[in-house]
Design an enzyme around this catalytic site. Structure first.
Site, PDB file in Angstrom:
ATOM      1  N   ASN A 184      39.235  15.300-120.311  1.00  0.00           N
ATOM      2  CA  ASN A 184      39.554  15.939-119.029  1.00  0.00           C
ATOM      3  C   ASN A 184      40.115  14.893-118.072  1.00  0.00           C
ATOM      4  OD1 ASN A 184      36.850  14.939-118.998  1.00  0.00           O
ATOM      5  ND2 ASN A 184      36.305  16.221-117.266  1.00  0.00           N
ATOM      6  N   ILE A 185      41.094  15.329-117.292  1.00  0.00           N
ATOM      7  CA  ILE A 185      41.784  14.438-116.353  1.00  0.00           C
ATOM      8  C   ILE A 185      41.773  15.130-114.994  1.00  0.00           C
ATOM      9  CG2 ILE A 185      43.932  13.220-115.836  1.00  0.00           C
ATOM     10  CD1 ILE A 185      44.639  13.564-118.882  1.00  0.00           C
ATOM     11  N   GLU A 186      40.948  14.603-114.090  1.00  0.00           N
ATOM     12  CA  GLU A 186      40.778  15.266-112.788  1.00  0.00           C
ATOM     13  C   GLU A 186      41.771  14.724-111.765  1.00  0.00           C
ATOM     14  OE1 GLU A 186      36.543  15.104-111.937  1.00  0.00           O
ATOM     15  OE2 GLU A 186      36.181  16.637-113.469  1.00  0.00           O
ATOM     16  N   CYS A 195      41.771  20.203-118.499  1.00  0.00           N
ATOM     17  CA  CYS A 195      40.618  20.117-119.394  1.00  0.00           C
ATOM     18  C   CYS A 195      40.952  19.311-120.652  1.00  0.00           C
ATOM     19  CB  CYS A 195      40.180  21.506-119.834  1.00  0.00           C
ATOM     20  SG  CYS A 195      39.471  22.522-118.536  1.00  0.00           S
ATOM     21  N   GLU A 225      40.466  20.089-123.738  1.00  0.00           N
ATOM     22  CA  GLU A 225      41.072  20.904-124.788  1.00  0.00           C
ATOM     23  C   GLU A 225      42.573  21.018-124.592  1.00  0.00           C
ATOM     24  OE1 GLU A 225      38.462  21.506-122.892  1.00  0.00           O
ATOM     25  OE2 GLU A 225      37.140  23.032-123.723  1.00  0.00           O
ATOM     26  N   CYS A 259      36.884  26.680-121.199  1.00  0.00           N
ATOM     27  CA  CYS A 259      37.082  27.585-120.055  1.00  0.00           C
ATOM     28  C   CYS A 259      38.090  28.677-120.430  1.00  0.00           C
ATOM     29  CB  CYS A 259      37.563  26.798-118.832  1.00  0.00           C
ATOM     30  SG  CYS A 259      39.312  26.372-118.876  1.00  0.00           S
ATOM     31  N   CYS A 273      41.702  27.500-121.061  1.00  0.00           N
ATOM     32  CA  CYS A 273      41.883  26.846-122.368  1.00  0.00           C
ATOM     33  C   CYS A 273      41.865  27.867-123.500  1.00  0.00           C
ATOM     34  CB  CYS A 273      40.813  25.784-122.583  1.00  0.00           C
ATOM     35  SG  CYS A 273      41.061  24.330-121.535  1.00  0.00           S
TER      36      CYS A 273
HETATM   37  N1  THU Z   1      36.132  20.802-118.545  1.00  0.00           N
HETATM   38  C1  THU Z   1      36.763  20.513-119.721  1.00  0.00           C
HETATM   39  O1  THU Z   1      37.494  19.532-119.829  1.00  0.00           O
HETATM   40  N2  THU Z   1      36.543  21.347-120.763  1.00  0.00           N
HETATM   41  C2  THU Z   1      35.625  22.360-120.790  1.00  0.00           C
HETATM   42  O2  THU Z   1      35.432  22.962-121.823  1.00  0.00           O
HETATM   43  C3  THU Z   1      34.888  22.688-119.566  1.00  0.00           C
HETATM   44  C4  THU Z   1      35.307  21.970-118.335  1.00  0.00           C
HETATM   45  C5  THU Z   1      36.290  19.841-117.432  1.00  0.00           C
HETATM   46  C6  THU Z   1      37.088  20.273-116.248  1.00  0.00           C
HETATM   47  C7  THU Z   1      36.514  19.376-115.160  1.00  0.00           C
HETATM   48  O3  THU Z   1      37.157  18.114-115.199  1.00  0.00           O
HETATM   49  C8  THU Z   1      35.074  19.189-115.564  1.00  0.00           C
HETATM   50  O4  THU Z   1      35.000  19.527-116.942  1.00  0.00           O
HETATM   51  C9  THU Z   1      34.072  20.015-114.791  1.00  0.00           C
HETATM   52  O5  THU Z   1      34.453  21.337-114.785  1.00  0.00           O
END
Ligand code: THU
Length: 136
Positions: free
Chosen positions: A42-44, A53, A55, A91, A94
């Site tokens: 995940n890259i915020e 996300c 995935e 999510c 995804c």
């Molecule tokens: N996130 C994912 O990367 N994959 C998931 O299956 C659930 C959520 C990430 C998004 C965000 O960076 C963090 O988790 C919290 O929601």
């Protein structure tokens, strides 16, 4: 590739997570039908909504390299500070992206807490009656 091997790839991918806002680190490992693994994390973002996300990072990496045939994905996520003690299920966004490239009947989603604690679902189980390319 075994379940444990693919989960190990997701554990490695998780180490690259950029999650300074949620402190929730996720790793994914996407297996193509020809045996290649694409890792994603995940890259915020400070503006929040551009966050990607793990995935989708893995899927978009693969598609951008010309790979679009996938057999399974392993996902592992949890707080950066603690042990992984719950499952990170994909999510809705995804799941929709998976629907674009994957056969819902056969594509497998491995939600893992560790190499030996995990659940396996088909995409159809997690995204029943999804809308995909066949609907157009
Ligand atoms: N996130 C994912 O990367 N994959 C998931 O299956 C659930 C959520 C990430 C998004 C965000 O960076 C963090 O988790 C919290 O929601």
């Amino acid at each position: 590739m075994t379940d444990a091997e693919l989960i190990k790839e997701a554990i490695e991918a998780r180490k690259k997570s950029y999650c300074p806002y949620s402190n929730y680190a996720v790793g994914a490992a996407l297996l193509t039908k020809n045996g290649k693994v694409y890792r994603g994390c995940n890259i915020e973002n400070a503006a929040f909504s551009p966050t990607n996300c793990a995935e989708r990072t893995a899927i978009f990496k693969a598609v951008s390299e010309g790979d679009t045939d996938f057999s399974r994905i392993a996902i592992i996520g949890g707080s950066v500070d603690g042990p992984v003690d719950s499952y990170a299920y994909p999510c809705g966004v995804c799941r929709q992206v998976m629907m674009e490239f994957c056969n819902p009947e056969t594509f497998e989603i491995i939600a893992a807490m560790s190499e030996d604690v995990y659940q396996i679902f088909t995409l159809k189980e997690l995204f029943p009656e999804g809308f995909g390319p066949d609907n157009l």
